[in-house]
Scaffold this motif. Structure first.
Motif, PDB file in Angstrom:
ATOM      1  N   ARG A  99       8.428   2.426   9.262  1.00  0.00           N
ATOM      2  CA  ARG A  99       7.774   2.420  10.425  1.00  0.00           C
ATOM      3  C   ARG A  99       7.298   0.741  10.589  1.00  0.00           C
ATOM      4  O   ARG A  99       7.626   0.481   9.555  1.00  0.00           O
ATOM      5  CB  ARG A  99       6.879   2.983   9.732  1.00  0.00           C
ATOM      6  CG  ARG A  99       5.693   2.801   9.523  1.00  0.00           C
ATOM      7  CD  ARG A  99       4.461   4.080   8.646  1.00  0.00           C
ATOM      8  NE  ARG A  99       3.872   4.548  10.029  1.00  0.00           N
ATOM      9  CZ  ARG A  99       2.485   3.647   9.720  1.00  0.00           C
ATOM     10  NH1 ARG A  99       1.987   2.675   9.033  1.00  0.00           N
ATOM     11  NH2 ARG A  99       1.246   4.041  11.420  1.00  0.00           N
ATOM     12  N   GLY A 130      12.071   7.834   7.506  1.00  0.00           N
ATOM     13  CA  GLY A 130      10.423   7.601   7.800  1.00  0.00           C
ATOM     14  C   GLY A 130       9.806   5.965   7.553  1.00  0.00           C
ATOM     15  O   GLY A 130       8.419   5.245   8.158  1.00  0.00           O
ATOM     16  N   ASN A 181       8.014  11.262  -0.585  1.00  0.00           N
ATOM     17  CA  ASN A 181       8.719  10.255   0.262  1.00  0.00           C
ATOM     18  C   ASN A 181       8.129   9.119   0.842  1.00  0.00           C
ATOM     19  O   ASN A 181       8.177   9.249   2.202  1.00  0.00           O
ATOM     20  CB  ASN A 181      10.640  10.653   0.567  1.00  0.00           C
ATOM     21  CG  ASN A 181      11.022  11.841   0.046  1.00  0.00           C
ATOM     22  OD1 ASN A 181      11.270  11.272  -1.263  1.00  0.00           O
ATOM     23  ND2 ASN A 181      11.623  12.287   0.361  1.00  0.00           N
ATOM     24  N   ALA A 182       7.392   8.119   0.512  1.00  0.00           N
ATOM     25  CA  ALA A 182       6.687   7.071   1.095  1.00  0.00           C
ATOM     26  C   ALA A 182       8.055   5.955   2.111  1.00  0.00           C
ATOM     27  O   ALA A 182       8.729   6.221   1.525  1.00  0.00           O
ATOM     28  CB  ALA A 182       5.914   6.637   0.521  1.00  0.00           C
ATOM     29  N   ALA A 183       7.430   5.741   3.047  1.00  0.00           N
ATOM     30  CA  ALA A 183       7.422   4.780   3.677  1.00  0.00           C
ATOM     31  C   ALA A 183       7.949   3.333   2.877  1.00  0.00           C
ATOM     32  O   ALA A 183       7.032   2.695   2.860  1.00  0.00           O
ATOM     33  CB  ALA A 183       8.062   5.065   5.201  1.00  0.00           C
ATOM     34  N   THR A 184       8.629   2.434   3.399  1.00  0.00           N
ATOM     35  CA  THR A 184       8.646   1.158   3.710  1.00  0.00           C
ATOM     36  C   THR A 184       9.056   0.359   5.066  1.00  0.00           C
ATOM     37  O   THR A 184       9.532   1.209   6.183  1.00  0.00           O
ATOM     38  CB  THR A 184       9.447   0.175   2.836  1.00  0.00           C
ATOM     39  OG1 THR A 184      10.952   1.078   2.855  1.00  0.00           O
ATOM     40  CG2 THR A 184       9.744   1.175   1.299  1.00  0.00           C
ATOM     41  N   MET A 185       8.458  -0.461   4.706  1.00  0.00           N
ATOM     42  CA  MET A 185       8.480  -1.306   6.175  1.00  0.00           C
ATOM     43  C   MET A 185      10.016  -1.439   6.924  1.00  0.00           C
ATOM     44  O   MET A 185      10.826  -1.445   6.334  1.00  0.00           O
ATOM     45  CB  MET A 185       7.458  -2.475   6.351  1.00  0.00           C
ATOM     46  CG  MET A 185       6.618  -2.602   6.296  1.00  0.00           C
ATOM     47  SD  MET A 185       5.039  -1.488   7.628  1.00  0.00           S
ATOM     48  CE  MET A 185       4.959  -2.005   8.990  1.00  0.00           C
ATOM     49  N   GLY A 200       2.727  10.255  -3.544  1.00  0.00           N
ATOM     50  CA  GLY A 200       2.759  11.788  -2.418  1.00  0.00           C
ATOM     51  C   GLY A 200       4.071  11.846  -1.589  1.00  0.00           C
ATOM     52  O   GLY A 200       4.468  11.613  -0.474  1.00  0.00           O
ATOM     53  N   VAL A 208       2.411   2.227  -3.297  1.00  0.00           N
ATOM     54  CA  VAL A 208       1.341   1.943  -4.696  1.00  0.00           C
ATOM     55  C   VAL A 208       1.549   3.935  -3.942  1.00  0.00           C
ATOM     56  O   VAL A 208       1.689   4.618  -4.255  1.00  0.00           O
ATOM     57  CB  VAL A 208       0.760   1.965  -4.196  1.00  0.00           C
ATOM     58  CG1 VAL A 208      -0.584   2.614  -5.091  1.00  0.00           C
ATOM     59  CG2 VAL A 208       0.380   0.415  -4.625  1.00  0.00           C
ATOM     60  N   LEU A 209       1.260   4.329  -2.795  1.00  0.00           N
ATOM     61  CA  LEU A 209       0.840   5.485  -2.429  1.00  0.00           C
ATOM     62  C   LEU A 209       2.641   6.931  -2.868  1.00  0.00           C
ATOM     63  O   LEU A 209       2.203   7.244  -3.183  1.00  0.00           O
ATOM     64  CB  LEU A 209       0.593   5.648  -0.918  1.00  0.00           C
ATOM     65  CG  LEU A 209      -0.658   5.286  -0.652  1.00  0.00           C
ATOM     66  CD1 LEU A 209      -1.029   5.280   0.874  1.00  0.00           C
ATOM     67  CD2 LEU A 209      -2.039   6.080  -1.277  1.00  0.00           C
ATOM     68  N   THR A 216       0.939  -1.504  -0.063  1.00  0.00           N
ATOM     69  CA  THR A 216       0.106   0.431   0.424  1.00  0.00           C
ATOM     70  C   THR A 216       0.848   1.502  -0.141  1.00  0.00           C
ATOM     71  O   THR A 216       0.465   1.868  -0.220  1.00  0.00           O
ATOM     72  CB  THR A 216      -1.072  -0.201   1.909  1.00  0.00           C
ATOM     73  OG1 THR A 216      -1.710  -1.322   1.628  1.00  0.00           O
ATOM     74  CG2 THR A 216      -1.641   1.155   1.006  1.00  0.00           C
ATOM     75  N   LEU A 217       1.906   1.201   1.241  1.00  0.00           N
ATOM     76  CA  LEU A 217       2.646   2.578   0.941  1.00  0.00           C
ATOM     77  C   LEU A 217       3.131   2.752  -0.303  1.00  0.00           C
ATOM     78  O   LEU A 217       3.603   3.623  -0.666  1.00  0.00           O
ATOM     79  CB  LEU A 217       3.646   2.214   2.222  1.00  0.00           C
ATOM     80  CG  LEU A 217       2.628   2.441   3.745  1.00  0.00           C
ATOM     81  CD1 LEU A 217       4.044   1.740   4.341  1.00  0.00           C
ATOM     82  CD2 LEU A 217       2.189   3.791   3.652  1.00  0.00           C
ATOM     83  N   VAL A 223       3.077   8.211   3.776  1.00  0.00           N
ATOM     84  CA  VAL A 223       4.218   8.451   5.208  1.00  0.00           C
ATOM     85  C   VAL A 223       5.607   9.760   4.548  1.00  0.00           C
ATOM     86  O   VAL A 223       6.060   9.095   2.836  1.00  0.00           O
ATOM     87  CB  VAL A 223       5.078   7.018   5.428  1.00  0.00           C
ATOM     88  CG1 VAL A 223       6.626   7.903   6.426  1.00  0.00           C
ATOM     89  CG2 VAL A 223       4.069   6.000   6.577  1.00  0.00           C
TER      90      VAL A 223
END
Lengths: 187, 434
Positions: free
Chosen positions: B239, B237, A25-29, A23, A18-19, A15-16, B16
Motif C-alpha cells: 500500500r 497487501g 503477512n504485513a505489507a511493505t510500501m 501480525g 515491525v508489526l 512500522t509495518l 496490514v
C-alpha cells in the motif's frame, strides 16, 4: 502542485515491518518497480506532514507546548467550560444558542494569544459518509469564521472533520442525532 | 504532536494483514421471485476417499437462488441423484416441473490433491445437454470452481454474464470501548464467504473503491490523525499513501481506464472535486462552487462524472461533462439525494434518497426525472452495482447493527448478508475478475 518524496514512508514502512513480526503477512510500501523510489504523497506544499518531525523540531515543539501549557495554567480560571456546540440537520450555520459559548472561547483566546485550537466537525449518522465528511468540515469552518470575526487569527485555528465516524452518543433517535451534529473545540 | 501521533499509530497497531476472518457472512433471502426458472441441481458425486471440504452443488444452488432468476429444487424432493448422463430419467424431472437439470462429479486427479470436476446442464423438456465442461482445481479452490460453474449456468439460462466469481470489499467497525473503535477493511467473495481482513486500524477507514482491473482498492484512512487517500494491492497487501492535503482527502473513485482517480479535496478552502493522474500525479480541479461537491463517480465511458452537490441547498445529484465542464442537475425529487453510482451501461443511476425522513436506495433512468425506490429499510447507504448490472449491494441498519443488503435493480429480489461481528458498511462490488 509539488511532488515530494515522502520521508514518512520510510518510518511508516519500518512500522509495518515491525508489526510484521507479530501480525502475519504485513505489507511493505509499494515500490515503484522502475526505479525503486518510494511513491510520492501529494500535499499542499513542500512542508513535511505530521509524521516527519526530526529531533530539533520535536524539542522546539516541546518548548512551545510547555510555554503554552504555562500560559494556559495562568489563564485557567477563564477557560470556557462548554466545548461543544450543536447544529441542525444538514446545516452548518451557527445557531443563536451557540453564540454565547463561542464568545467565551473568543474571549479566552484573545486573553491567551499563544493558545491555538482544533475545531472538530461532526455529523449525525443520516445521509452519506463522504457528504457528512464535507458537512463536518463546513461546520468547523463556520465556527472558525465566527471566531475570526471576533478577532482570532485563522492561523490559531485548525479545522478537522470526522463526518459521522465519531458519534458522541450511540443510537438512532432524534435526541441522539442532535447530540452528534456538533463541533468540538479542542485546546 | 507529530511524534505523538505516530507513536499512537505504532502502539495501537495499524496492521496490514491477509488473514481469514473468523466470522463468515450467511445469506438470508428476504424476498424472492415467482417467475424464477426451476432448476434441479443434483449433489455432485465424489469419487475420492476422504470427504471434500465444500459441497459444490450447494454453493451453485445458493448462488443461483440468490439471483432471484433461478429457483433450485430442494434436495429432499429429488427422486434420484444422477451424476452421469446414463443415470438421468428425464420423466422424473418433468414430473417435478423442472426445466433444467445440473449434474456433476468430482474425481481425484493425480497425487497432489488435484481434482477434476465435470458438470453438465440438461434441458429437461428437450432432453438435451446444453452445457458441459471438465475443469480442474485443488481442494481449497472448490468454492471458486463452484462460483465459476454458477457463472456458466447463469449465463446459459439468463443470457446475462454471471457475477458469482466477483468480490465485495467493505468496512467493519467494532466499538471496543467508548473511546476505541476497531475499523477493518475486508474483502470477501460476492456471497460473503471467505472474508479476509485487508487492513485494521483504530482510526476511521472509509470509501473503498475498486480499480477497474480489480487489483487495487483506493480508500480513505485517518491513521495519521488526518484523512488521507491510500492505494492498496488487494492480493499482495502493498500500500501507499497518495494524498495528505490540508482538509478533506476523500471519496476516491477510479476512471474506467484506471489512469485517474476522482477525489474530494478542500485544500483550496471548500470541498471540491479534483482528478489525480496516477502516472504524473498531476492534480486538476474540476468544480468551483461554494457548496459542497463530493462523491464523484465516472461514467462507464469515462467522459462524465456524477457527483453530490449542495449548490442548490440540500444534496442533489449532478452530472458533469468532463470535456466541456457543463454540469446538469439530475435529481429533483426529495430534499436529499446523494452518492450516486452508474449502471454498467451508463443509462441509469442508483443513489441514497431521503423520503419522509427515511433514507432508501433509489434508481433513476438518466433519460427521466422520475425515480423509483428500491429498498424499504431505514438508513440505507452506499449502493454498489454488481458488474453485470443485475443487483445492488448496500449498507443498512437493524437495531444497533449495520449489515449488508442486496436488491435486484427491479426491486423484486432481496437478500441480506448479516455479519456476526460489528457494524458492516460501505460495500463495494468488484469488477469482473477475469
Amino acid at each position: 502542485m509539488e511532488l515530494k518524496k515522502y520521508s514518512k514512508t520510510l518510518f511508516f514502512g519500518a512500522t509495518l515491518a515491525v508489526l510484521a513480526g507479530c501480525g502475519g503477512n504485513a505489507a511493505t510500501m509499494d515500490q515503484d518497480s522502475s526505479n525503486g523510489d518510494v511513491q510520492p504523497v501529494l500535499t499542499n506544499d513542500g512542508a513535511s506532514s505530521s509524521g516527519a518531525a526530526g529531533d530539533s523540531a520535536v524539542s522546539s515543539e516541546q518548548l512551545a507546548a510547555e510555554r503554552a501549557a504555562q500560559e494556559a495554567r495562568d489563564a485557567a480560571a477563564a477557560m470556557p467550560e462548554v466545548n461543544t456546540i450543536y447544529f441542525d440537520f444538514d446545516q452548518s450555520d451557527i445557531r443563536s444558542d451557540s453564540r454565547e459559548i463561542l464568545d467565551m472561547h473568543a474571549e479566552y483566546l484573545m486573553a491567551n494569544p499563544s493558545v491555538s485550537i482544533v475545531l472538530e466537525g461532526h455529523a449525525d449518522e443520516r445521509g452519506t459518509r463522504e457528504y457528512n465528511q464535507a458537512l463536518g468540515e463546513r461546520r468547523g469552518n463556520s465556527v472558525k469564521s465566527y471566531l475570526q470575526l471576533k478577532g482570532i487569527s485563522a492561523s490559531r485555528i485548525e479545522v478537522m472533520s470526522y463526518g459521522e465516524e465519531r458519534p458522541a452518543v450511540m443510537g438512532h433517535s432524534k435526541a441522539v442525532w442532535a447530540k452528534n451534529r456538533r463541533v468540538e473545540v479542542k485546546y | 504532536m507529530s511524534v505523538k501521533k505516530w507513536m499512537t499509530v505504532f502502539v495501537c497497531g495499524l496492521l496490514v494483514v491477509a488473514q481469514q476472518a473468523v466470522a463468515d457472512l450467511t445469506i438470508e433471502i428476504t424476498q424472492g421471485n415467482d417467475k424464477a426458472t426451476p432448476v434441479a441441481i443434483v449433489p455432485f458425486a465424489w469419487k475420492g476417499n476422504s470427504a471434500l471440504s465444500e459441497d459444490i452443488a450447494q454453493i451453485v444452488s445458493d448462488d443461483l437462488e440468490r439471483s432471484g432468476l433461478i429457483k433450485p429444487l430442494p434436495r429432499t424432493e429429488m427422486l434420484s441423484l444422477p451424476s452421469e448422463p446414463k443415470e438421468i430419467f428425464f420423466r422424473d424431472w418433468s414430473l417435478l416441473k423442472q426445466e433444467y437439470l445440473l449434474i456433476g462429479q468430482i474425481t481425484p486427479k493425480g497425487d497432489a490433491g488435484k481434482l477434476s470436476i465435470r458438470y453438465e446442464l440438461y434441458d429437461v423438456v428437450r432432453q438435451k445437454r446444453v452445457l458441459g465442461e471438465v475443469i480442474s482445481g485443488s481442494q481449497n479452490e472448490l468454492r471458486s470452481r463452484a462460483h465459476y460453474i454458477s457463472d456458466k449456468v447463469f449465463e446459459e439460462l439468463t443470457g446475462l454474464r454471471g457475477a458469482f466469481s466477483t468480490k465485495i470489499a467493505y468496512i467493519t467497525a467494532k466499538r471496543e470501548s467508548n473511546t476505541r473503535t476497531k475499523y477493518e477493511l475486508k474483502v470477501a467473495d460476492a456471497d460473503g464467504r471467505r472474508e479476509q481482513i485487508i487492513l485494521q486500524s483504530y482510526e476511521p477507514l472509509l470509501s473503498p473503491s475498486w480499480s477497474p482491473d480489480a487489483q487495487y482498492l483506493a480508500y480513505v484512512s485517518f491513521e495519521t490523525g488526518r484523512p488521507g487517500i491510500y492505494l492498496q494491492n488487494v492480493f499482495s497487501g502493498k500500500r501507499r499513501q497518495l494524498t495528505a492535503f490540508k482538509g478533506l482527502n476523500g471519496a476516491p473513485t477510479w476512471s474506467p481506464d484506471g489512469s485517474k482517480l476522482a477525489v474530494t479535496l478542500s485544500k483550496d478552502g471548500n470541498p471540491e472535486l479534483y482528478e489525480i493522474d496516477l502516472k504524473t500525479y498531476k492534480v486538476r480541479r474540476l468544480t468551483r462552487h461554494y457548496g459542497i461537491d463530493t462523491e464523484a463517480e465516472w461514467s462507464p465511458d469515462g467522459k462524465k462524472l456524477i457527483f453530490t452537490s449542495s449548490r442548490s441547498g440540500g444534496p442533489q445529484i449532478y452530472q458533469m461533462d468532463l470535456a466541456s465542464g457543463e454540469t446538469t442537475r439530475l435529481t429533483f425529487e426529495g430534499g436529499y439525494n446523494a452518492r450516486a453510482r452508474y449502471s454498467p451501461d451508463g443509462t441509469e443511476i442508483y443513489f441514497v434518497h431521503q423520503k419522509d425522513g427515511i433514507f432508501h436506495i433509489a434508481a433513476q433512468e438518466l433519460s427521466e426525472n422520475r425515480l423509483r425506490v428500491l429498498t424499504q429499510t431505514p438508513l440505507d447507504e452506499s449502493p454498489s452495482v454488481s458488474p453485470n448490472g443485475s443487483m445492488l449491494i448496500y449498507a443498512t441498519q437493524e437495531g444497533q447493527r449495520g449489515y449488508l443488503g442486496a436488491v435486484s435493480i427491479d426491486g423484486n429480489i432481496r437478500y441480506r448478508l448479516p455479519s456476526q461481528l460489528g457494524d458492516v458498511r460501505e460495500p463495494a462490488w468488484s469488477p469482473f475478475l477475469n
